[in-house]
Design a protein around this motif. Structure first.
Motif, PDB file in Angstrom:
ATOM      1  N   PRO A  72      13.506  20.163  44.696  1.00  0.00           N
ATOM      2  CA  PRO A  72      12.504  18.725  45.219  1.00  0.00           C
ATOM      3  C   PRO A  72      13.070  17.797  45.435  1.00  0.00           C
ATOM      4  CG  PRO A  72      12.996  19.104  42.762  1.00  0.00           C
ATOM      5  CD  PRO A  72      13.255  20.557  43.150  1.00  0.00           C
ATOM      6  N   GLY A  73      12.683  17.199  46.577  1.00  0.00           N
ATOM      7  CA  GLY A  73      13.231  15.939  47.143  1.00  0.00           C
ATOM      8  C   GLY A  73      14.240  16.372  48.165  1.00  0.00           C
ATOM      9  N   VAL A  74      14.873  17.560  48.284  1.00  0.00           N
ATOM     10  CA  VAL A  74      15.933  17.766  49.443  1.00  0.00           C
ATOM     11  C   VAL A  74      15.235  17.939  50.875  1.00  0.00           C
ATOM     12  CG1 VAL A  74      17.864  19.230  50.075  1.00  0.00           C
ATOM     13  CG2 VAL A  74      17.342  18.600  47.569  1.00  0.00           C
ATOM     14  N   ALA A  75      15.657  17.279  51.532  1.00  0.00           N
ATOM     15  CA  ALA A  75      14.894  17.430  53.054  1.00  0.00           C
ATOM     16  C   ALA A  75      15.332  18.807  53.699  1.00  0.00           C
ATOM     17  CB  ALA A  75      15.432  16.481  54.080  1.00  0.00           C
ATOM     18  N   ASN A  76      14.490  19.485  54.615  1.00  0.00           N
ATOM     19  CA  ASN A  76      14.766  20.526  55.258  1.00  0.00           C
ATOM     20  C   ASN A  76      15.874  20.261  56.369  1.00  0.00           C
ATOM     21  OD1 ASN A  76      12.816  21.551  54.009  1.00  0.00           O
ATOM     22  ND2 ASN A  76      11.488  22.123  55.671  1.00  0.00           N
ATOM     23  N   ASN A  77      16.717  21.239  56.600  1.00  0.00           N
ATOM     24  CA  ASN A  77      17.787  21.006  57.571  1.00  0.00           C
ATOM     25  C   ASN A  77      18.527  20.156  57.520  1.00  0.00           C
ATOM     26  OD1 ASN A  77      16.508  23.203  59.271  1.00  0.00           O
ATOM     27  ND2 ASN A  77      15.089  21.452  59.727  1.00  0.00           N
ATOM     28  N   SER A  78      19.144  19.690  56.177  1.00  0.00           N
ATOM     29  CA  SER A  78      19.741  18.397  55.720  1.00  0.00           C
ATOM     30  C   SER A  78      21.120  18.507  55.507  1.00  0.00           C
ATOM     31  CB  SER A  78      19.076  17.773  54.499  1.00  0.00           C
ATOM     32  OG  SER A  78      19.225  18.830  53.428  1.00  0.00           O
TER      33      SER A  78
END
Length: 204
Positions: free
Chosen positions: A75-81
């Motif tokens: 949770p809270g981790v952005a895609n393609n990061s």
């Protein structure tokens, strides 16, 4: 997600540390797989970032463990990061390894690499289920079998059969498995890995 019963005292001992020595002999880890900014899912006290000097193209490696939230959903981790995703002995603790891998690939940038280690069901579980060495294990893993003794077996080849990735390697880590008595957890020794390591590249 992790179950509330996860206890690290029964977990394999310093698996990332064991892998560092082996990985130093394969330039792909230093030059390609661990390049840029990454995340270590299920890092625990033996985090990959502790060994950044051995991987000179690594810029940073974020720890993610129980205190940070659900390892299956991140949770809270952005895609393609992230440029790379690393996980050692976490996937077997999650309720749905298929969905977990989907999510881990989501946070990985196209062109990035996912490096994952899971226990091999024969070398580690030794034909016994539920696990005699870690009661929190939710599933077992094998590279590929048409049939398994384990009722919760996951074939790595099937798990990785998706058109968004290319498989770089699938390796059975058996070299340091010793002829010890059946029923002995070899990962509690300083060298025993008893695992499968797979590396994939996200293509799109």
């Amino acid at each position: 997600m992790y179950s509330k019963s996860l206890v690290r005292c029964n977990s394999p001992v310093n698996e990332t540390s064991k892998a560092v020595i082996r990985r130093m002999h394969d330039p792909a880890f230093a030059l390609t797989y661990f390049a840029g900014d990454g995340i270590d899912i299920g890092s625990g006290h033996d985090a990959l970032g502790n060994y950044c000097e051995f991987f000179p193209r690594m810029i940073s490696c974020r720890d993610w463990d129980v205190i940070h939230g659900d390892a299956q959903g991140l949770p809270g981790v952005a895609n393609n990061s992230f440029d790379f995703v690393h996980s050692s002995h976490c996937l077997e603790h999650l309720l749905d390894p298929w969905r977990a891998l989907d999510r881990w690939l989501e946070v990985l940038k196209p062109g990035g690499h996912l490096v994952c280690i899971v226990p091999d069901e024969d070398l580690y579980e030794q034909g016994v289920w539920p696990s005699q060495f870690n009661s929190d294990h939710k599933c077992t893993f094998t590279i590929y079998k048409s049939a398994s003794w384990s009722p919760v077996s996951v074939n790595i080849v099937d798990l990785l059969s998706r058109d968004t990735i290319s498989i770089q390697s699938i390796t059975l880590l058996h070299v340091t498995t010793r002829g010890l008595a059946q029923g002995f957890d070899q990962t509690q020794t300083a060298i025993g890995e008893c695992a499968i390591e797979f590396v994939v590249r996200k293509e799109k």
